[in-house]
Enzyme design. Structure first.
Site, mmCIF file in Angstrom:
data_model
loop_
_atom_site.group_PDB
_atom_site.id
_atom_site.type_symbol
_atom_site.label_atom_id
_atom_site.label_comp_id
_atom_site.label_asym_id
_atom_site.label_seq_id
_atom_site.Cartn_x
_atom_site.Cartn_y
_atom_site.Cartn_z
ATOM 1 N N HIS A 121 51.497 6.399 78.870
ATOM 2 C CA HIS A 121 51.787 7.614 77.933
ATOM 3 C C HIS A 121 53.159 7.683 77.621
ATOM 4 C CE1 HIS A 121 52.489 11.994 77.325
ATOM 5 N NE2 HIS A 121 51.400 12.306 77.238
ATOM 6 N N ASP A 198 53.536 7.386 87.639
ATOM 7 C CA ASP A 198 53.117 8.715 86.816
ATOM 8 C C ASP A 198 51.833 9.005 87.364
ATOM 9 O OD1 ASP A 198 52.161 10.182 84.878
ATOM 10 O OD2 ASP A 198 52.460 9.132 83.233
ATOM 11 N N GLN A 201 47.537 11.917 85.611
ATOM 12 C CA GLN A 201 46.091 11.872 85.663
ATOM 13 C C GLN A 201 45.574 11.416 86.880
ATOM 14 O OE1 GLN A 201 44.422 13.138 83.166
ATOM 15 N NE2 GLN A 201 46.066 13.012 81.348
ATOM 16 N N LYS A 224 48.008 20.424 85.085
ATOM 17 C CA LYS A 224 46.638 19.483 85.286
ATOM 18 C C LYS A 224 45.989 19.616 86.586
ATOM 19 C CE LYS A 224 48.594 16.061 82.124
ATOM 20 N NZ LYS A 224 48.260 16.222 80.811
ATOM 21 N N CYS A 362 48.967 10.191 72.700
ATOM 22 C CA CYS A 362 50.288 10.135 73.284
ATOM 23 C C CYS A 362 50.295 8.636 73.835
ATOM 24 C CB CYS A 362 50.852 10.969 74.089
ATOM 25 S SG CYS A 362 50.816 12.489 73.482
HETATM 26 N N1 7TS Z 1 51.733 10.999 81.741
HETATM 27 C C1 7TS Z 1 50.146 10.868 81.754
HETATM 28 C C2 7TS Z 1 49.464 9.758 82.090
HETATM 29 C C3 7TS Z 1 49.937 11.849 81.048
HETATM 30 O O1 7TS Z 1 48.576 12.014 80.777
HETATM 31 C C4 7TS Z 1 50.547 12.953 80.512
HETATM 32 C C5 7TS Z 1 49.932 14.223 79.621
HETATM 33 C C6 7TS Z 1 51.885 12.882 80.695
HETATM 34 C C7 7TS Z 1 52.462 11.942 81.417
HETATM 35 C C8 7TS Z 1 52.595 14.195 80.042
HETATM 36 O O2 7TS Z 1 52.413 15.096 81.130
HETATM 37 P P1 7TS Z 1 53.081 16.525 80.744
HETATM 38 O O3 7TS Z 1 52.416 17.487 81.597
HETATM 39 O O4 7TS Z 1 54.558 16.716 81.147
HETATM 40 O O5 7TS Z 1 53.091 16.846 79.182
HETATM 41 N N2 7TS Z 1 48.820 13.981 79.061
HETATM 42 C C9 7TS Z 1 48.141 14.611 77.952
HETATM 43 C C10 7TS Z 1 46.930 14.178 77.487
HETATM 44 O O6 7TS Z 1 46.174 13.223 77.961
HETATM 45 N N3 7TS Z 1 46.484 15.005 76.549
HETATM 46 O O7 7TS Z 1 47.571 15.988 76.505
HETATM 47 C C11 7TS Z 1 48.475 15.532 77.531
#
Ligand code: 7TS
Length: 404
Positions: A121, A198, A201, A224, A362
């Site tokens: 990401h 990370d 997910q 999440k 992203c």
């Molecule tokens: N890393 C991964 C693998 C992610 O899926 C996401 C967010 C982030 C980092 C960033 O997370 P945040 O909570 O700090 O924004 N992923 C997604 C997505 O897949 N669709 O919207 C956000």
């Protein structure tokens, strides 16, 4: 027992109609929905104990501080972290990775190497680019193959005594592929590199044991895992957290301040400057308790069934191609239909009450690898059902008829 009707009844938003149709929420990779127990806990905090933490002698401040610190311990136990001070509250995955990468930006030297993967990401790419730009370190990238699996031979070849950090995701948000993180951690440690996982997910779908994994950092977002937005966790091993410089300066992160010199508080406070999202941190513990009550083994087994069912049903649609194949996947199906832009599919199924994400997710390097503008992504959580997958499949078939 996994009682799906009882589980769904706990999520008020799932009872909604969207565009005149019952909501089918398949955008869980972006954010998960919240059960009633989480909604109640937010209200209860602001109704009963709202106060700032770690500073007041008064009763409410102590109640709020106790609830916040109890939540930290809950999360420590959930992750099997050796110490509560290794569990830092953050605003989310992005913040956690930036905190670590920014610190390494000050520790790395010219010619050092940082390894990430082609499956990341943007929030596990850009902070490392910053760190490399600032330090003169070199960014290296593990490639993936046609099925979306990281190439471990290429990884072995990238590792060297100059490797200082390896940062990869547990599960790819764009493809759903589960990465071989145990292997990556073991190999990286053989050359003395630190490993950041990370888990944005990963944490929603797996019970994570940071000691069994032996990772140096594990980062995830609260929103999440059924908790509010603006919450997250950075687990870090004590030795690394002590080595890293503070990220934000301000109240609560200091031991002593003079105009000549400031000394810093111990862990975890060194990294928790300012008033945090107190309600969010407390409620993150409530959400983790909720998921543990259902049980991550039960969640994983149920989601695997959903994933296999969705994969089989979607594969049967002529012209539909799934990106990210194989057995080791978690709760995500990413696909395109020949000759149709993913955005058009997303727009049409939304009219039928179905929420999917379309676009590059992203993760532009993944789209570049496949030479596509984006995909349609259906991402599942334990409250989804096979009936909802049937609704999605029927909607896609209808969209194909409308668009061709
Ligand atoms: N890393 C991964 C693998 C992610 O899926 C996401 C967010 C982030 C980092 C960033 O997370 P945040 O909570 O700090 O924004 N992923 C997604 C997505 O897949 N669709 O919207 C956000």
């Amino acid at each position: 027992m996994f009682d799906i009707d009882a589980i769904r009844a706990e999520f008020p938003i799932l009872k909604q109609q969207v565009n005149g149709k019952p909501l089918v929420y398949f955008d869980n990779g972006a954010t998960a929905q919240k059960p009633q127990v989480v909604l109640d806990a937010i209200e209860k905090y602001y109704t009963d104990i709202n106060a700032n933490i770690h500073r007041g002698v008064h009763t409410l401040s102590q109640l709020a501080t106790d609830a916040y610190e109890e939540s930290r311990i809950k999360i420590q136990k959930h992750l099997n972290a050796p110490h509560a001070h290794e569990v830092l509250f953050t605003s989310g995955t992005t913040f956690g990775i930036n905190l670590v990468a920014s610190g390494f930006g000050q520790l790395l030297s010219k010619g050092d190497e940082v390894i990430i993967s082609e499956l990341e990401h943007h929030s596990n790419i850009v902070p490392w680019q910053f760190a490399c730009q600032r330090s003169g370190a070199i960014l290296k990238v593990i490639p993936f193959d046609a099925q979306g699996h990281l190439d471990m031979k290429a990884f072995d070849a990238l590792l060297s005594p100059r490797t200082q950090v390896v940062a990869v995701n547990h599960v790819s948000n764009a493809l759903g592929v589960v990465n071989p993180i145990a292997y990556i951690i073991e190999k990286a440690h053989q050359v003395g590199a630190a490993v950041l996982i990370d888990g944005a997910q990963g944490a929603p779908h797996f019970k994570v044991d940071v000691q069994a994994l032996d990772c140096d950092f594990y980062v995830f977002s609260g929103h999440k895992v059924c908790a509010p937005t603006g919450t997250g966790i950075l687990y870090g091993k004590t030795a690394w957290l002590e080595k890293l410089p503070p990220y934000l300066g301000g109240g609560e992160m200091i031991k002593e301040v003079t105009f000549e010199e400031t000394t810093y508080a111990g862990l975890p406070h060194k990294f928790e400057a300012g008033t945090p999202n107190i309600a969010g941190g407390i409620v993150l513990g409530v959400a983790i308790d909720y998921m543990n009550e259902i049980g991550f083994d039960a969640i994983h087994a149920y989601e695997t069934e959903l994933l296999e069912y969705a994969t089989a049903q979607l594969t049967a649609i002529p012209g539909l191609k799934i990106y990210g194949e194989g057995k080791d996947k978690a709760a995500v199906v990413s696909f395109n239909i020949e000759g149709i832009h993913p955005y058009d599919i997303g727009t049409i199924v939304d009219k039928m009450g179905i929420a999917v994400r379309t676009g590059h997710h992203c993760a532009q390097p993944i789209m570049k690898h496949f030479d596509i503008p984006g995909t349609v992504r259906a991402s599942f959580m334990f409250y989804n059902t096979k009936e909802e997958i049937d609704i999605l499949v029927a909607a896609i078939k209808k969209a194909i008829t409308m668009l061709s």
